[in-house]
Design an enzyme around this catalytic site. Sequence first.
Site, PDB file in Angstrom:
ATOM      1  N   ASP A  80     -13.990   6.767  -3.176  1.00 48.48           N
ATOM      2  CA  ASP A  80     -13.392   6.413  -4.479  1.00 48.48           C
ATOM      3  C   ASP A  80     -14.007   7.229  -5.619  1.00 48.48           C
ATOM      4  O   ASP A  80     -13.295   7.677  -6.524  1.00 48.48           O
ATOM      5  CB  ASP A  80     -13.577   4.922  -4.771  1.00 48.48           C
ATOM      6  CG  ASP A  80     -12.469   4.070  -4.161  1.00 48.48           C
ATOM      7  OD1 ASP A  80     -11.406   4.627  -3.816  1.00 48.48           O
ATOM      8  OD2 ASP A  80     -12.676   2.848  -4.028  1.00 48.48           O
ATOM      9  N   LYS A 127     -13.417  -4.204   2.018  1.00 51.16           N
ATOM     10  CA  LYS A 127     -14.218  -3.018   1.682  1.00 51.16           C
ATOM     11  C   LYS A 127     -15.726  -3.267   1.728  1.00 51.16           C
ATOM     12  O   LYS A 127     -16.489  -2.374   2.063  1.00 51.16           O
ATOM     13  CB  LYS A 127     -13.838  -2.514   0.278  1.00 51.16           C
ATOM     14  CG  LYS A 127     -12.548  -1.727   0.238  1.00 51.16           C
ATOM     15  CD  LYS A 127     -12.177  -1.434  -1.205  1.00 51.16           C
ATOM     16  CE  LYS A 127     -11.965   0.023  -1.442  1.00 51.16           C
ATOM     17  NZ  LYS A 127     -11.538   0.353  -2.804  1.00 51.16           N
ATOM     18  N   ASN A 143     -14.352   2.686   2.017  1.00 48.77           N
ATOM     19  CA  ASN A 143     -12.877   2.727   2.065  1.00 48.77           C
ATOM     20  C   ASN A 143     -12.370   3.663   3.161  1.00 48.77           C
ATOM     21  O   ASN A 143     -11.171   3.758   3.386  1.00 48.77           O
ATOM     22  CB  ASN A 143     -12.295   3.140   0.707  1.00 48.77           C
ATOM     23  CG  ASN A 143     -12.639   4.566   0.328  1.00 48.77           C
ATOM     24  OD1 ASN A 143     -13.466   5.213   0.965  1.00 48.77           O
ATOM     25  ND2 ASN A 143     -12.003   5.059  -0.711  1.00 48.77           N
ATOM     26  N   GLY A 169     -16.204  -4.384 -11.463  1.00 46.82           N
ATOM     27  CA  GLY A 169     -15.870  -4.761 -10.081  1.00 46.82           C
ATOM     28  C   GLY A 169     -16.189  -3.630  -9.115  1.00 46.82           C
ATOM     29  O   GLY A 169     -16.985  -2.732  -9.425  1.00 46.82           O
ATOM     30  N   SER A 217       0.819  -1.216   0.000  1.00 44.53           N
ATOM     31  CA  SER A 217       0.000   0.000   0.000  1.00 44.53           C
ATOM     32  C   SER A 217       0.856   1.271   0.000  1.00 44.53           C
ATOM     33  O   SER A 217       1.840   1.381   0.728  1.00 44.53           O
ATOM     34  CB  SER A 217      -0.911   0.021   1.232  1.00 44.53           C
ATOM     35  OG  SER A 217      -1.577   1.268   1.303  1.00 44.53           O
TER      36      SER A 217
HETATM   37  P1  NAP Z   1     -12.245  -6.148  -8.548  1.00 41.24           P
HETATM   38  O1  NAP Z   1     -13.511  -5.832  -7.838  1.00 41.24           O
HETATM   39  O2  NAP Z   1     -11.526  -7.413  -8.252  1.00 41.24           O
HETATM   40  O3  NAP Z   1     -12.558  -6.099 -10.134  1.00 41.24           O
HETATM   41  C1  NAP Z   1     -11.584  -6.477 -11.074  1.00 41.24           C
HETATM   42  C2  NAP Z   1     -12.117  -6.187 -12.474  1.00 41.24           C
HETATM   43  O4  NAP Z   1     -11.099  -6.557 -13.425  1.00 41.24           O
HETATM   44  C3  NAP Z   1     -13.361  -7.001 -12.847  1.00 41.24           C
HETATM   45  O5  NAP Z   1     -14.154  -6.247 -13.728  1.00 41.24           O
HETATM   46  C4  NAP Z   1     -12.729  -8.206 -13.527  1.00 41.24           C
HETATM   47  O6  NAP Z   1     -13.601  -8.891 -14.394  1.00 41.24           O
HETATM   48  C5  NAP Z   1     -11.641  -7.540 -14.332  1.00 41.24           C
HETATM   49  N1  NAP Z   1     -10.595  -8.483 -14.722  1.00 41.24           N
HETATM   50  C6  NAP Z   1      -9.660  -9.065 -13.931  1.00 41.24           C
HETATM   51  N2  NAP Z   1      -8.871  -9.889 -14.667  1.00 41.24           N
HETATM   52  C7  NAP Z   1      -9.337  -9.817 -15.936  1.00 41.24           C
HETATM   53  C8  NAP Z   1      -8.931 -10.439 -17.163  1.00 41.24           C
HETATM   54  N3  NAP Z   1      -7.908 -11.304 -17.221  1.00 41.24           N
HETATM   55  N4  NAP Z   1      -9.611 -10.122 -18.296  1.00 41.24           N
HETATM   56  C9  NAP Z   1     -10.657  -9.258 -18.258  1.00 41.24           C
HETATM   57  N5  NAP Z   1     -11.087  -8.637 -17.124  1.00 41.24           N
HETATM   58  C10 NAP Z   1     -10.423  -8.921 -15.982  1.00 41.24           C
HETATM   59  O7  NAP Z   1     -11.163  -4.991  -8.333  1.00 41.24           O
HETATM   60  P2  NAP Z   1     -11.420  -3.427  -8.136  1.00 41.24           P
HETATM   61  O8  NAP Z   1     -11.347  -3.084  -6.716  1.00 41.24           O
HETATM   62  O9  NAP Z   1     -12.613  -3.035  -8.943  1.00 41.24           O
HETATM   63  O10 NAP Z   1     -10.078  -2.815  -8.802  1.00 41.24           O
HETATM   64  C11 NAP Z   1      -9.865  -2.876 -10.193  1.00 41.24           C
HETATM   65  C12 NAP Z   1      -8.600  -2.122 -10.568  1.00 41.24           C
HETATM   66  O11 NAP Z   1      -8.728  -0.754 -10.238  1.00 41.24           O
HETATM   67  C13 NAP Z   1      -7.344  -2.608  -9.847  1.00 41.24           C
HETATM   68  O12 NAP Z   1      -6.277  -2.566 -10.762  1.00 41.24           O
HETATM   69  C14 NAP Z   1      -7.157  -1.598  -8.742  1.00 41.24           C
HETATM   70  O13 NAP Z   1      -5.789  -1.469  -8.361  1.00 41.24           O
HETATM   71  C15 NAP Z   1      -7.626  -0.346  -9.438  1.00 41.24           C
HETATM   72  N6  NAP Z   1      -8.113   0.685  -8.495  1.00 41.24           N
HETATM   73  C16 NAP Z   1      -7.483   1.889  -8.515  1.00 41.24           C
HETATM   74  C17 NAP Z   1      -7.912   2.898  -7.682  1.00 41.24           C
HETATM   75  C18 NAP Z   1      -7.214   4.217  -7.740  1.00 41.24           C
HETATM   76  O14 NAP Z   1      -7.344   4.990  -6.774  1.00 41.24           O
HETATM   77  N7  NAP Z   1      -6.514   4.535  -8.810  1.00 41.24           N
HETATM   78  C19 NAP Z   1      -8.993   2.682  -6.803  1.00 41.24           C
HETATM   79  C20 NAP Z   1      -9.624   1.436  -6.809  1.00 41.24           C
HETATM   80  C21 NAP Z   1      -9.167   0.443  -7.675  1.00 41.24           C
HETATM   81  P3  NAP Z   1     -14.481 -10.135 -13.825  1.00 41.24           P
HETATM   82  O15 NAP Z   1     -15.675  -9.529 -13.150  1.00 41.24           O
HETATM   83  O16 NAP Z   1     -14.802 -10.925 -15.034  1.00 41.24           O
HETATM   84  O17 NAP Z   1     -13.599 -10.888 -12.863  1.00 41.24           O
END
Ligand code: NAP
Length: 279
Positions: free
Chosen positions: A108, A71, A92, A136, A20
């Site tokens: 977020d 979360k 969060n 997600g 983190s």
């Molecule tokens: P999450 O709930 O686990 O969702 C992951 C997403 O990625 C889902 O839509 C999933 O699809 C998709 N995915 C994963 N592997 C895949 C693949 N091989 N092919 C196609 N789709 C795939 O995670 P989250 O919390 O939403 O976070 C998602 C991303 O956003 C992460 O990289 C996280 O670090 C980033 N994030 C950034 C911030 C920021 O402040 N910049 C804040 C929050 C999150 P499925 O539903 O099919 O599994």
Amino acid sequence: MTENTRIPLAGVIGSPIAHSRSPRLHGHWLKTYGINGFYIPMDVAAADLAEVLIALPKAGFVGVNITIPHKETVLALADVVTDRAALIGAANTLIFRPDGRIHADNTDGYGFMANLRQNAPNWDATSGPAAVLGAGGAARAVIASLLEVGTPEIRVANRTRARAEALRHEFGARIIVQDWAQAGNMLDGAATVVNTTSLGMQGKPDFRVPLDALSPKAVVTDLVYAPLRTRLLEEAAAIGCITVDGLGMLLHQAAPGFERWFGIRPEVDAATRAAVLAT
Ligand code: NAP
């Protein structure tokens, strides 16, 4: 010792948590504003979360950030849940109130919007459809905030289509679900494009959605911030789009919590970015 002389403590709870960047971010702000407080990472297992949350205020904690995998589950442990956290289905940011109650919020969506406004100041949510890749937890926050500012249509494609369908069910008719295999098509005419999947992140598969239909007028942002310049952002910039990286969202989502805990609204500026990126 009276409550007034207590050193305020905050931190981030997740598992794993070593990666983190939040301790570096809050540590930078504490130092910048001369606040005598601390922000620490805490690796807590799901089975221990409730017990830890009850104990922390007694030890001087004023609040915590919550990250993966807690979360969603933390909502059931909070006494007060903001409307937006309830809508998103995840929190969060927790505030430990003096009366002992735990207040849960989700910042977020705020972070996402503040990042776009800071780095693409001419962006207008109402100017056309948005295309959101992924469905997600992060997508829920992004979609809720895009709807709030008047985005007329939000096209969503997700590998697991049922998750995108669930978003349409919850967020209503402005959500249009597209097949993941056809995700490139939904970029046609999109004014805003957001990658909320983990594709393109270090250690994850590449982002391979074709961008042929992308207009140079679109604003493109990626929630992935490691690497900072993802393949999506590089290819979109080559087309002529304004691109916004995901680090700004991480920094902005942290500001409301810091203000509630430590009493000062921190600036998200170049020094903040540099402090978080420093190795
Ligand atoms: P999450 O709930 O686990 O969702 C992951 C997403 O990625 C889902 O839509 C999933 O699809 C998709 N995915 C994963 N592997 C895949 C693949 N091989 N092919 C196609 N789709 C795939 O995670 P989250 O919390 O939403 O976070 C998602 C991303 O956003 C992460 O990289 C996280 O670090 C980033 N994030 C950034 C911030 C920021 O402040 N910049 C804040 C929050 C999150 P499925 O539903 O099919 O599994």
